[in-house]
Motif scaffolding. Sequence first.
Motif, PDB file in Angstrom:
ATOM      1  N   ALA A   1       0.837  -1.215   0.000  1.00 50.24           N
ATOM      2  CA  ALA A   1       0.000   0.000   0.000  1.00 50.24           C
ATOM      3  C   ALA A   1       0.866   1.256   0.000  1.00 50.24           C
ATOM      4  CB  ALA A   1      -0.917   0.002   1.224  1.00 50.24           C
ATOM      5  N   HIS A   2       0.428   2.233  -0.784  1.00 51.75           N
ATOM      6  CA  HIS A   2       1.127   3.519  -0.785  1.00 51.75           C
ATOM      7  C   HIS A   2       0.714   4.337   0.444  1.00 51.75           C
ATOM      8  CE1 HIS A   2       2.110   7.673  -2.002  1.00 51.75           C
ATOM      9  NE2 HIS A   2       3.185   7.065  -2.477  1.00 51.75           N
ATOM     10  N   ASN A   3       1.601   5.258   0.824  1.00 52.02           N
ATOM     11  CA  ASN A   3       1.369   6.103   2.009  1.00 52.02           C
ATOM     12  C   ASN A   3       0.107   6.972   1.920  1.00 52.02           C
ATOM     13  OD1 ASN A   3       3.660   5.369   3.555  1.00 52.02           O
ATOM     14  ND2 ASN A   3       4.971   6.616   2.233  1.00 52.02           N
ATOM     15  N   TYR A   4      -0.481   7.137   0.719  1.00 49.88           N
ATOM     16  CA  TYR A   4      -1.686   7.962   0.584  1.00 49.88           C
ATOM     17  C   TYR A   4      -2.970   7.132   0.708  1.00 49.88           C
ATOM     18  CZ  TYR A   4       1.410  11.436  -1.737  1.00 49.88           C
ATOM     19  OH  TYR A   4       2.405  12.328  -2.055  1.00 49.88           O
ATOM     20  N   GLN A   5      -2.830   5.841   0.922  1.00 47.48           N
ATOM     21  CA  GLN A   5      -4.036   5.005   0.973  1.00 47.48           C
ATOM     22  C   GLN A   5      -4.872   5.296   2.220  1.00 47.48           C
ATOM     23  OE1 GLN A   5      -5.084   2.172  -1.392  1.00 47.48           O
ATOM     24  NE2 GLN A   5      -4.158   3.908  -2.443  1.00 47.48           N
TER      25      GLN A   5
ATOM     26  N   ASP B   1       6.637   4.502   0.087  1.00 47.22           N
ATOM     27  CA  ASP B   1       6.646   5.401  -1.071  1.00 47.22           C
ATOM     28  C   ASP B   1       6.907   4.583  -2.341  1.00 47.22           C
ATOM     29  OD1 ASP B   1       9.386   4.894  -1.012  1.00 47.22           O
ATOM     30  OD2 ASP B   1       9.956   6.931  -0.466  1.00 47.22           O
ATOM     31  N   SER B   2       6.924   5.263  -3.476  1.00 43.79           N
ATOM     32  CA  SER B   2       7.043   4.533  -4.752  1.00 43.79           C
ATOM     33  C   SER B   2       8.330   3.713  -4.811  1.00 43.79           C
ATOM     34  CB  SER B   2       7.045   5.515  -5.923  1.00 43.79           C
ATOM     35  OG  SER B   2       5.949   6.360  -5.851  1.00 43.79           O
ATOM     36  N   LEU B   3       9.417   4.270  -4.291  1.00 40.16           N
ATOM     37  CA  LEU B   3      10.685   3.538  -4.332  1.00 40.16           C
ATOM     38  C   LEU B   3      10.605   2.294  -3.455  1.00 40.16           C
ATOM     39  CD1 LEU B   3      13.597   3.345  -5.329  1.00 40.16           C
ATOM     40  CD2 LEU B   3      14.298   4.706  -3.358  1.00 40.16           C
TER      41      LEU B   3
ATOM     42  N   CYS C   1      12.846   9.591 -16.442  1.00 38.53           N
ATOM     43  CA  CYS C   1      11.398   9.512 -16.376  1.00 38.53           C
ATOM     44  C   CYS C   1      10.963   9.248 -14.940  1.00 38.53           C
ATOM     45  CB  CYS C   1      11.042   8.359 -17.301  1.00 38.53           C
ATOM     46  SG  CYS C   1       9.477   7.681 -17.093  1.00 38.53           S
ATOM     47  N   TYR C   2      10.182  10.176 -14.407  1.00 43.60           N
ATOM     48  CA  TYR C   2       9.602   9.978 -13.071  1.00 43.60           C
ATOM     49  C   TYR C   2       8.762   8.704 -13.123  1.00 43.60           C
ATOM     50  CZ  TYR C   2       7.248  11.606  -8.735  1.00 43.60           C
ATOM     51  OH  TYR C   2       6.760  11.752  -7.464  1.00 43.60           O
ATOM     52  N   VAL C   3       8.821   7.926 -12.079  1.00 45.20           N
ATOM     53  CA  VAL C   3       8.123   6.636 -12.062  1.00 45.20           C
ATOM     54  C   VAL C   3       6.611   6.817 -12.231  1.00 45.20           C
ATOM     55  CG1 VAL C   3       7.861   6.479  -9.548  1.00 45.20           C
ATOM     56  CG2 VAL C   3       8.255   4.389 -10.865  1.00 45.20           C
ATOM     57  N   ASN C   4       6.110   8.038 -11.967  1.00 47.73           N
ATOM     58  CA  ASN C   4       4.691   8.353 -12.215  1.00 47.73           C
ATOM     59  C   ASN C   4       4.483   8.532 -13.715  1.00 47.73           C
ATOM     60  OD1 ASN C   4       5.262   8.911  -9.474  1.00 47.73           O
ATOM     61  ND2 ASN C   4       3.492  10.239  -9.303  1.00 47.73           N
ATOM     62  N   SER C   5       4.515   7.423 -14.438  1.00 56.04           N
ATOM     63  CA  SER C   5       4.419   7.449 -15.899  1.00 56.04           C
ATOM     64  C   SER C   5       3.980   6.058 -16.344  1.00 56.04           C
ATOM     65  CB  SER C   5       5.789   7.780 -16.502  1.00 56.04           C
ATOM     66  OG  SER C   5       6.761   6.883 -15.986  1.00 56.04           O
TER      67      SER C   5
ATOM     68  N   VAL D   1       7.801  19.362   2.726  1.00 55.81           N
ATOM     69  CA  VAL D   1       6.939  19.273   1.538  1.00 55.81           C
ATOM     70  C   VAL D   1       7.483  18.258   0.533  1.00 55.81           C
ATOM     71  CG1 VAL D   1       6.323  21.728   1.812  1.00 55.81           C
ATOM     72  CG2 VAL D   1       8.019  21.068   0.080  1.00 55.81           C
ATOM     73  N   HIS D   2       6.572  17.818  -0.337  1.00 59.41           N
ATOM     74  CA  HIS D   2       6.925  16.854  -1.391  1.00 59.41           C
ATOM     75  C   HIS D   2       7.483  17.633  -2.588  1.00 59.41           C
ATOM     76  CE1 HIS D   2       6.381  13.590  -4.324  1.00 59.41           C
ATOM     77  NE2 HIS D   2       6.403  12.800  -3.267  1.00 59.41           N
ATOM     78  N   PRO D   3       8.450  17.053  -3.319  1.00 64.03           N
ATOM     79  CA  PRO D   3       9.016  17.793  -4.466  1.00 64.03           C
ATOM     80  C   PRO D   3       8.059  17.949  -5.642  1.00 64.03           C
ATOM     81  CG  PRO D   3      10.020  15.616  -4.282  1.00 64.03           C
ATOM     82  CD  PRO D   3       9.185  15.804  -3.059  1.00 64.03           C
ATOM     83  N   GLU D   4       6.849  17.375  -5.581  1.00 63.40           N
ATOM     84  CA  GLU D   4       5.848  17.653  -6.620  1.00 63.40           C
ATOM     85  C   GLU D   4       5.178  19.010  -6.393  1.00 63.40           C
ATOM     86  OE1 GLU D   4       2.990  14.487  -6.999  1.00 63.40           O
ATOM     87  OE2 GLU D   4       4.559  13.009  -7.321  1.00 63.40           O
ATOM     88  N   CYS D   5       5.492  19.677  -5.275  1.00 62.83           N
ATOM     89  CA  CYS D   5       4.879  20.976  -4.990  1.00 62.83           C
ATOM     90  C   CYS D   5       5.485  22.067  -5.876  1.00 62.83           C
ATOM     91  CB  CYS D   5       5.098  21.353  -3.525  1.00 62.83           C
ATOM     92  SG  CYS D   5       4.126  20.353  -2.386  1.00 62.83           S
TER      93      CYS D   5
ATOM     94  N   LEU E   1      10.985  16.201   0.755  1.00 64.29           N
ATOM     95  CA  LEU E   1      11.184  14.759   0.913  1.00 64.29           C
ATOM     96  C   LEU E   1      10.101  13.953   0.204  1.00 64.29           C
ATOM     97  CD1 LEU E   1      11.928  14.776   4.762  1.00 64.29           C
ATOM     98  CD2 LEU E   1      13.602  14.379   2.942  1.00 64.29           C
ATOM     99  N   SER E   2      10.442  12.719  -0.160  1.00 63.91           N
ATOM    100  CA  SER E   2       9.439  11.765  -0.637  1.00 63.91           C
ATOM    101  C   SER E   2       8.534  11.424   0.547  1.00 63.91           C
ATOM    102  CB  SER E   2      10.127  10.490  -1.126  1.00 63.91           C
ATOM    103  OG  SER E   2      10.597   9.743  -0.016  1.00 63.91           O
ATOM    104  N   THR E   3       7.446  10.722   0.279  1.00 68.79           N
ATOM    105  CA  THR E   3       6.554  10.389   1.408  1.00 68.79           C
ATOM    106  C   THR E   3       7.261   9.457   2.394  1.00 68.79           C
ATOM    107  OG1 THR E   3       5.529   8.526   0.241  1.00 68.79           O
ATOM    108  CG2 THR E   3       4.485  10.685  -0.011  1.00 68.79           C
ATOM    109  N   GLY E   4       8.105   8.562   1.866  1.00 65.33           N
ATOM    110  CA  GLY E   4       8.865   7.684   2.775  1.00 65.33           C
ATOM    111  C   GLY E   4       9.847   8.500   3.603  1.00 65.33           C
TER     112      GLY E   4
END
Length: 304
Positions: free
Chosen positions: A25-29, A42-44, A113-117, A198-202, A214-217
């Motif tokens: 499960a991802h941290n946003y679940q 996190d994704s990693l 490529c960001y893994v969000n792809s 904050v997350h680097p997607e901000c 930081l990443s969520t992890g």
Amino acid sequence: MIDNDDEMVNKILSLKREKKAVILAHNYQLGEVQDIADFVGDSLGLSQNAARTQAEVIVFCGVHFMAETASILCPDKVVLLPDLNAGCPMANMITAEGLRQRKRELKGAAVVCYVNSTAEVKAESDICCTSANAVAVVDSLDSERILFVPDKYLGHYVSTKTKKKMFLWPGFCPTHVRILPEHIIELKKDYPQARVVVHPECRPEVIALADEVLSTGGMCRYARREDVSQMIVGTEIGIIYRLRKENPGKKFIPISEQAICPNMKLITLERILWSLEAMAPEVKVPEPVRLKAKAAVDRMLEVG
Ligand code: 13P
Ligand code: SF4
């Protein structure tokens, strides 16, 4: 007929054993989903876990690209995504054809490529990265020119940490753009001692106000530090559940209650139970795409 959550959880756990499944499960679940998972991360961390699991079935509680990454790494396992509608809008902001065209324009640039792809986009890339390792991945490359896709904000953040010339694809996360600098400025008045993480997607204006990016992890690890007692958190609000659960007595304040990823919330206990019963929906990446995408993911995992 199942009429309470305890009964549903017991049924999921017994089916999980029967089918030799692991629940990632991802941290946003949702909190109740995090609670029944074998691993939350996190994704990693999720990719690393998928790569080494002995289970025969992976129930992926996250979004489509995460289940695809598990399928890329584990072609012999059944990868279930309990709701196929759980996509990532940022991942859908680039197509393989669009990337091929940009590569022709920027001849010779290395593609990160960001893994969000999607798997097709990964297959067109030299190496993947996650929010946890993006700077290290870019710096690991010989090329001085980097085409970074699809997140312009993560790409911009990396460009502030590397000497390489970065070309950014104009994608973004619709959830993280809801986090605004004025939210932080207001919260700092009420919590002057709190660390802003904050997350680097901000947006860059948000990142400029942060103590840590930081990443969520990474956020979960940071929250455990003895010198951290209050944290103003700039990412999807699902992570607050885990931060509070793991750190009783500490204070976690979301920067924006609007920072919700609706796709992440599609995965519910009901959907997980149904998915394990039906052994569906399965996410399977076609072999030619998988092999090319795997090269990019493996290269990332070597960096760490
Ligand atoms: P993390 O890899 O930091 O968990 O981020 C994944 C994601 O989708 C953030 O929006
Ligand atoms: Fe995609 Fe943003 Fe949701 Fe993460 S939070 S899965 S980047 S839409």
